[in-house]
Enzyme design. Structure first.
Site, PDB file in Angstrom:
ATOM      1  N   HIS A 135       0.837  -1.197   0.000  1.00 34.57           N
ATOM      2  CA  HIS A 135       0.000   0.000   0.000  1.00 34.57           C
ATOM      3  C   HIS A 135       0.880   1.257   0.000  1.00 34.57           C
ATOM      4  O   HIS A 135       1.812   1.373   0.804  1.00 34.57           O
ATOM      5  CB  HIS A 135      -0.902   0.032   1.233  1.00 34.57           C
ATOM      6  CG  HIS A 135      -1.882  -1.108   1.280  1.00 34.57           C
ATOM      7  ND1 HIS A 135      -1.515  -2.369   1.655  1.00 34.57           N
ATOM      8  CD2 HIS A 135      -3.204  -1.164   0.993  1.00 34.57           C
ATOM      9  CE1 HIS A 135      -2.574  -3.169   1.607  1.00 34.57           C
ATOM     10  NE2 HIS A 135      -3.606  -2.465   1.197  1.00 34.57           N
ATOM     11  N   LYS A 143     -15.219  23.735 -19.827  1.00 30.95           N
ATOM     12  CA  LYS A 143     -15.984  23.896 -21.067  1.00 30.95           C
ATOM     13  C   LYS A 143     -15.286  24.782 -22.088  1.00 30.95           C
ATOM     14  O   LYS A 143     -15.365  24.530 -23.292  1.00 30.95           O
ATOM     15  CB  LYS A 143     -17.379  24.436 -20.755  1.00 30.95           C
ATOM     16  CG  LYS A 143     -18.260  23.445 -20.005  1.00 30.95           C
ATOM     17  CD  LYS A 143     -19.679  23.959 -19.853  1.00 30.95           C
ATOM     18  CE  LYS A 143     -20.546  22.926 -19.150  1.00 30.95           C
ATOM     19  NZ  LYS A 143     -21.957  23.329 -19.070  1.00 30.95           N
ATOM     20  N   ASP A 202     -25.665  22.480 -24.458  1.00 27.84           N
ATOM     21  CA  ASP A 202     -26.161  23.208 -23.284  1.00 27.84           C
ATOM     22  C   ASP A 202     -27.285  24.173 -23.653  1.00 27.84           C
ATOM     23  O   ASP A 202     -28.290  24.282 -22.951  1.00 27.84           O
ATOM     24  CB  ASP A 202     -25.031  24.017 -22.635  1.00 27.84           C
ATOM     25  CG  ASP A 202     -24.191  23.180 -21.681  1.00 27.84           C
ATOM     26  OD1 ASP A 202     -24.684  22.138 -21.228  1.00 27.84           O
ATOM     27  OD2 ASP A 202     -23.055  23.578 -21.395  1.00 27.84           O
TER      28      ASP A 202
END
Length: 396
Positions: free
Chosen positions: A122, A293, A330
């Protein structure tokens, strides 16, 4: 088939027995009994009670604090407990790489054939390079592991790609997981890349490692039983992304039409780096949200006319030649909702739109604002933009 393992982290034997029954009822394949979580654990009294009538196969882990667990005693006592678990018929025992050679010597060849030895490592800080991961896997194999387990931590979602590369080339059964929210993809896509098992918790209060999804999410949202090597990967690239309902909606749609794909929440920090890293045709399309975006315009090779006019993209499709095409949907949804909200039906003819001639105030100048301003103007509205900075306002 990748197994679904439910970690049991109850503080008492009775709580763990209740959770084991719940794991079986919820569709788990096996349970991991974390002995280090049990308060006042007494091996010879508690182990038989835990294992008696357990409805699922059992993996026993007795994790020390130096490997992220809660056991703070000596190794000899821990080794004796794990050997007792083997004698009582458990299916798997997990031991840490750091002491695996000592544990194998302690067994002196007396490991039952039924029981598989998982040797684990780990890393709670980072995910090493592919070369370092491959070397780690080789070291784990050398100590006599039946199953290799490597768990690392993602500081960036691109870290997961290195785990995937190592998993698909591993010659023995491997559990490869990347912790943290940015590593969620490693847990859901484990079946695609040949993982032996992945973990699903009963609920958010019963986690044993960072970034674990619930068993219900794996089964009902991501449909993990149907994920395989040919499954396409879709998702929402955003930051933050955890609050989005998109995975619920899109995965139900994918399942309803029988399309072999899974839609994931993808917590990214750099859009270009994400798209460059996950460039395989199997990563075939993405939704794009805050704050990417506008960045998406520069990352796509081609744009549809609407996206080009708006200057923002919310949908990215990877073509068969690898090129990325950007779209903007959109404005359709936003404008339709506004038209419906003011009591009229939309029309392709701007003069017929209930928005025609109205004053629309757009607050903000980001990707969504660009789409709404574009759509409102197309519908004949007068648009006013209110934004905190004049520079962003001018760009819009």
């Amino acid at each position: 088939m990748t197994l679904l393992c439910v970690p049991l982290v109850g503080r008492t034997v009775e709580e763990m027995k209740i959770d084991a029954a719940a794991a079986a009822a919820a569709g788990g394949d096996l349970v991991e009994i974390r002995l280090d979580y049990i308060e006042g654990f007494r091996p010879r009294e508690d182990l038989p009670r835990l294992l008696h009538s357990c409805p699922l196969p059992v993996l026993v882990t007795y994790r020390p604090n130096w490997e992220g667990g809660r056991y703070d005693g000596d190794d000899a006592t821990r080794f004796e407990t794990l050997c007792l678990a083997m004698e009582l018929g458990v299916d798997y025992v997990d031991i840490e790489l750091k002491v695996a050679d000592k544990f194998v010597d302690f067994l002196s060849g007396n490991k039952p054939d039924k029981c598989k030895l998982i040797v684990s490592s780990h890393n709670y800080e980072s995910t090493p390079s592919c070369e370092e991961l491959a070397n780690l896997v080789a070291r784990i194999q050398e100590v006599g592991a039946d199953i290799v387990k490597v768990a690392t931590t993602a500081t960036d979602i691109v870290d997961v790609s290195r785990m995937f590369q190592v998993m698909v080339h591993c010659q023995v059964p491997m559990i490869g997981l990347v912790m943290s929210e940015r590593g969620l993809m490693s847990r859901v896509l484990s079946p695609k890349f040949g993982g032996y098992l992945t973990f699903g918790i009963l609920d958010a209060t019963k986690t044993s490692a960072s970034g674990q999804p619930t068993l219900e999410e794996l089964l009902d949202i991501y449909n993990i039983r149907c994920i395989g090597p040919d499954t396409k990967v879709l998702g929402l690239i955003a930051n933050p992304v955890k609050q989005s309902k998109s995975p619920i909606l899109h995965n139900k749609c994918l399942q309803s039409v029988g399309y072999n794909a899974v839609y994931l929440p993808l917590l990214a920090d750099d859009l270009a780096r994400f798209l460059d890293t996950y460039s395989s045709p199997d990563f075939s399309g993405f939704s794009c949200s805050l704050p990417f975006k506008v960045d998406a315009v520069h990352c796509c090779h081609e744009h549809d006319a609407v996206a080009k006019s708006i200057g923002a993209i919310n949908t990215i499709v990877r073509k068969s030649d690898g090129k990325l095409v950007g779209y903007n949907t959109d404005y359709i949804g936003a404008i339709s909702a506004i038209e419906d909200g003011i009591g009229g039906l939309g029309s392709k003819d701007a003069a017929m739109s209930p928005l025609s001639g109205r004053l629309i105030v757009v607050v903000g100048a980001g990707g969504a604002a660009k789409a709404i301003a574009y759509g409102a103007k197309k519908k004949g509205a007068r648009v006013v933009v209110a934004n905190r900075t004049y520079e962003s306002f001018k760009v819009l």
